[in-house]
Structure formats: structure tokens, C-alpha cells
Design an enzyme around this catalytic site. Structure first.
Site, PDB file in Angstrom:
ATOM      1  CG  HIS A 371      -6.846   0.817   0.923  1.00 45.26           C
ATOM      2  ND1 HIS A 371      -7.473   1.857   0.286  1.00 45.26           N
ATOM      3  CD2 HIS A 371      -7.800   0.189   1.646  1.00 45.26           C
ATOM      4  CE1 HIS A 371      -8.752   1.872   0.607  1.00 45.26           C
ATOM      5  NE2 HIS A 371      -8.969   0.859   1.434  1.00 45.26           N
ATOM      6  CB  SER A 388      -7.287   2.534  -6.524  1.00 45.77           C
ATOM      7  OG  SER A 388      -7.802   1.969  -5.336  1.00 45.77           O
TER       8      SER A 388
END
Length: 470
Positions: A371, A388
Site C-alpha cells: 500500500h 488508490s
């Protein structure tokens, strides 16, 4: 493919608005099963007598013998019960669907004429009123074809609906494969019609009932008096009518048999139910073919993603990015026992999350480290994944002031140094101040607590992404 074909989710918690004609709160549909003359009997070429759905408690088939009492009970349905029901429904102005066994219809021309003059739908109830459970597939296919042929010959038009009742695991598929039925009713699994993909085509299914059904006069636990049956029908109607008033209209099916409800003491409960229905103005009493026509026009079949039907490569290509840069989760999930429940966001998320939860700690740590930092260097360089990018923009993290950017940079560095993975939060659940407050609060946690929290946030992010995708 390890697949589970049973559909345990259907419409889920939010069933569609059927938009019944006239804004009706409920559709009530009466079926009269016409089986008399199509049941097991030596005269019909069967190996024994009938043992099903009569007023003889615990009746069993008599192999190689005729059963005078059983035949007489079935004859009552044709001789007296049918006409009593015919008078009741024609006087009430309520149309019926007949589930007509083809051989029974052929032996009852006067009843068929009365059905047609009343404008009732005559759907197919198979060739004979016999058990199909152990019938070889080729034999059942041939019987279906012969039922359609004989039905058309006897009534003048082919059936548009089908219900076998004593069906096999092949029945629905075999009937759908004929390609001629507007609907099939060999299911009891919903309060609304639905489309089912069978053999490359969409087949409308209109579920039937075995509980709001007079057949329970012939079994235990069952109805003892007509009042028992009438009370149950009224309770069912009132519950579904109330749901319709709450914005969730449904359909109520009522199953009837000439030799059962056609008896004087039993029909009294049905008569009281019809009176109860008549007290409500916003009720649509329709034939099943009318419901089928309405549903096909109002809710036609729609193409939809079916993850449980995808091959491995397609599945991974589509869902491999749900958990950030971790396609191995989708690869493992594809090998699970997937079914229709996994074609919806909650079900597919559960399958993916199971693989994430059962992974090793190092594998889960790899997911966390995949991430990006919030408002970090990758975002500035426009190198985030599309998901994202959208997620961070939803909280305004793509439009920070210099002071805000400096604060995020400091927090990211401190958090990663302390815990060994980036700070992860489902940003769509928060605004910018809420994210910063969570950042400040969580940075001081011990790493095990944060590892668990980060994993939970990863799952939440995945759920939100699937909600968008499906």
C-alpha cells in the site's frame, strides 16, 4: 472449478420493486392442479396404484394392483371438486392458472372447455402425475416433449408455463432447454420471479409454494379444518401486504387440488380467504402467465458479472488488484467453492478476505507494504493505482496545502519507522481531519495492535472497491 451451484442469496436484503400493475401492494396467484386421470394407475400403463395426495392417511402405492378407494378419491376431484372450485372463482372474477397434467386433460374434455371459457391459463404439469426422481434423463426429456405435444393437441395451444412437481434434479434444465416456456415453476425459493441462466439462455423462474398449499390436508403436520388453511392464507397475505406497504411488494402463490380443497368442509376456509383479499383494493390477482409477461417487460434479464463462472485467468485479471498489488489472493480465492453468493460484493469479498486471513504473517505483511503512503511520493509522481488515486482524492488528499503535505510526510515517516509498514486507512470512510486524527492516535499503538488494525483496514478497502466494481 470447485463450484457450488445452489443459490443461497437470490436478491439478498434488497429485493427489487416488481412494480405490479396499478401500484398493487401484492400479487396473489392461485394455481389449481388438475391431476385427476394422470395419476399412477394400472389403466394408465403404470406398475401400481397412486399413493400421493389423497384423504387416505399413510397411503402407499399398491404394486401390480388397482386401488379402488384411491381411484375414487381422484375421481371426486374431477367429478365434483373441480366444478365447486370453478363456480367459486368464476363468481369471484379471479383468474386461475391450471397446472394441467397432459394425460389428465386428455381424459377431461368438458373441464378443459370450462377452463378455457373462464379465461384461465392452462400450464403444463407434465405428461403424467408420477415420480420423476429416478427417471433417466433421456426418458424424462422424451416425456417433456410428449407432454407439450399432447397438451397442444388437447387444448389447441402449447403451454407457456411448466411445473412438474414430482421432479428430478434434471427437470428444470430439461424444460428450459426446450426454449419454449415463458416461465418454469419447479422451485420454492423466493417471493418474486427471477431469471436463471440455463444452457446459454435466460429462463424466467416463477417460484411456487408447498406451504400455502392445500396438499397439507393430506400430510402431517397439516391442515385439519378448512379454517386452518384459511387462517394460514390470511396470515401469509397480511404479512406480505404489510411488506408491500413498506415498499417491498412481493407475490403470494396459493396451491389447490380439486380432490382436496374441492371438498365442502375444506373449501369454506378458501372462501373466507377470498373474502379477505376482496377487502383490499390494491391487490393484483393474476394468472402466472400474466406475472411472467409483466416481469419480462419490467425486469428483463440483464447482463451481469458472474465471478463464480469466470475461468482462472479472467478472475485474477479482474480481481487481482482488489488487494493492492497482491494477485495471489485472487488466485487462491478462485480455487475455493464459489457459487452464486460470491457473484455479489459481500460474497466475493468474503472469499478474498478468507485467503488474506489464512495467509502467513509475512504474506499479509507484504500486502500491507504494497500500500502507498497517504499523500506520499507516489501520489505526487502520479504513480498510484487507479483505485488508490480515486480513494485518496475522495478525501481531498490530492489537494493539500504545503503545511498539510509536510504534516503527512512527517507522520508517514514516523509511522513506517515505528511499525515497518505504511499507515493504512479506508479513506472513503473519513474526511481529511478524521484521517489526520486517526494517524495521530494510531501512531503510538504497539505494532501488533497496528498490524491487526491495518489488516482490517485493508479488508475494508477491498470491500469498498468490490462495491464499486459489482
Amino acid at each position: 472449478m470447485n463450484r457450488y451451484d445452489r443459490d443461497m442469496i437470490g436478491y439478498g436484503p434488497n429485493r427489487p420493486d416488481p412494480r405490479w400493475p396499478g401500484g398493487a401492494r401484492i400479487a396473489v396467484q392461485f394455481v389449481l392442479n388438475y391431476e385427476e386421470g394422470g395419476e399412477n394407475c394400472l389403466l394408465h400403463g403404470d406398475t401400481g396404484s397412486e399413493g400421493f395426495l389423497s384423504d387416505i392417511p399413510g397411503a402407499q402405492p399398491w404394486d401390480g394392483l388397482r386401488h379402488w378407494n384411491m381411484e375414487s378419491i381422484y375421481e371426486y376431484g374431477a367429478r365434483a371438486g373441480f366444478w365447486r372450485l370453478h363456480r367459486l372463482f368464476t363468481q369471484a372474477g379471479i383468474p386461475l392458472t391450471i397446472y394441467g397434467v397432459a394425460t389428465a386433460l386428455a381424459r377431461s374434455p368438458e373441464q378443459v372447455e370450462a377452463m378455457q371459457e373462464a379465461g384461465w391459463e392452462i400450464a403444463s404439469h407434465g405428461l403424467k402425475w408420477v415420480e420423476h426422481r429416478d427417471m433417466p434423463e433421456d426418458e424424462e426429456r422424451a416425456q417433456i416433449a410428449e407432454a407439450i405435444r399432447l397438451h397442444t393437441e388437447v387444448t389447441g395451444t402449447p403451454p407457456q408455463g411448466w411445473y412438474t412437481g414430482r421432479c428430478s434434479m434434471n427437470t428444470v434444465r430439461l424444460v428450459a432447454e426446450t426454449g419454449v416456456m415463458a416461465y418454469i415453476s419447479d422451485t420454492y425459493d423466493d417471493d418474486l420471479p427471477y431469471w436463471r441462466r440455463i444452457g446459454g439462455r435466460d429462463q424466467l423462474i416463477i417460484p411456487y409454494t408447498l406451504e400455502a398449499n392445500d396438499m397439507r390436508f393430506a400430510g402431517a403436520p397439516g391442515w385439519v379444518t378448512g379454517g386452518d388453511f384459511g387462517d394460514y392464507l390470511i396470515d401469509t397475505f397480511d404479512t406480505l401486504y404489510a411488506e408491500g406497504q413498506e415498499g417491498r411488494p412481493a407475490m403470494m402463490s396459493v396451491g389447490l387440488h380439486c380432490r382436496l380443497i374441492g371438498r365442502p368442509g375444506k373449501i369454506a376456509g378458501l372462501r373466507r380467504f377470498l373474502h379477505h383479499v376482496a377487502l383490499h383494493g390494491d391487490v393484483w390477482c393474476a394468472r402466472r402467465i400474466d406475472i411472467a409477461t409483466h416481469w419480462a417487460a419490467t425486469h428483463p434479464p440483464a447482463a451481469q458479472d458472474r465471478p463464480s463462472r469466470m475461468d482462472r485467468d479472467s478472475f485474477v485479471a479482474r480481481f487481482g488488484g482488489i488487494f493492492e498489488h497482491s494477485p495471489w489472493i485472487a488466485e487462491r480465492a478462485w480455487a475455493l467453492e464459489l457459487g452464486p453468493a460470491h457473484d455479489r460484493p459481500a460474497g466475493l469479498h468474503n472469499a478474498l478476505a478468507r485467503m488474506f486471513r489464512s495467509a502467513t504473517r509475512d504474506e499479509r505483511l507484504g500486502v500491507l507494504r504494497a500500500h502507498p503512503d497517504l499523500a506520499g511520493k507516489l501520489a505526487a509522481a502520479r504513480r498510484l493505482t487507479a483505485d488508490s488515486t480515486t480513494e485518496q482524492a475522495s478525501a481531498g488528499l490530492d489537494a493539500l496545502t504545503d503545511a498539510e503535505r509536510a504534516r503527512f510526510t512527517d507522520l508517514n515517516a514516523r509511522y513506517t519507522e515505528r511499525h515497518g509498514f505504511p499507515f493504512i486507512i479506508a479513506v472513503r470512510d473519513h474526511d481529511k481531519p478524521g484521517i489526520l486524527a486517526a494517524f495521530e492516535r494510531r501512531i503510538a499503538n504497539d505494532t501488533e495492535t497496528e498490524f491487526a488494525e491495518a489488516c482490517a483496514q485493508v479488508e475494508r478497502i477491498a470491500r469498498l472497491r468490490l462495491g464499486d466494481m459489482l
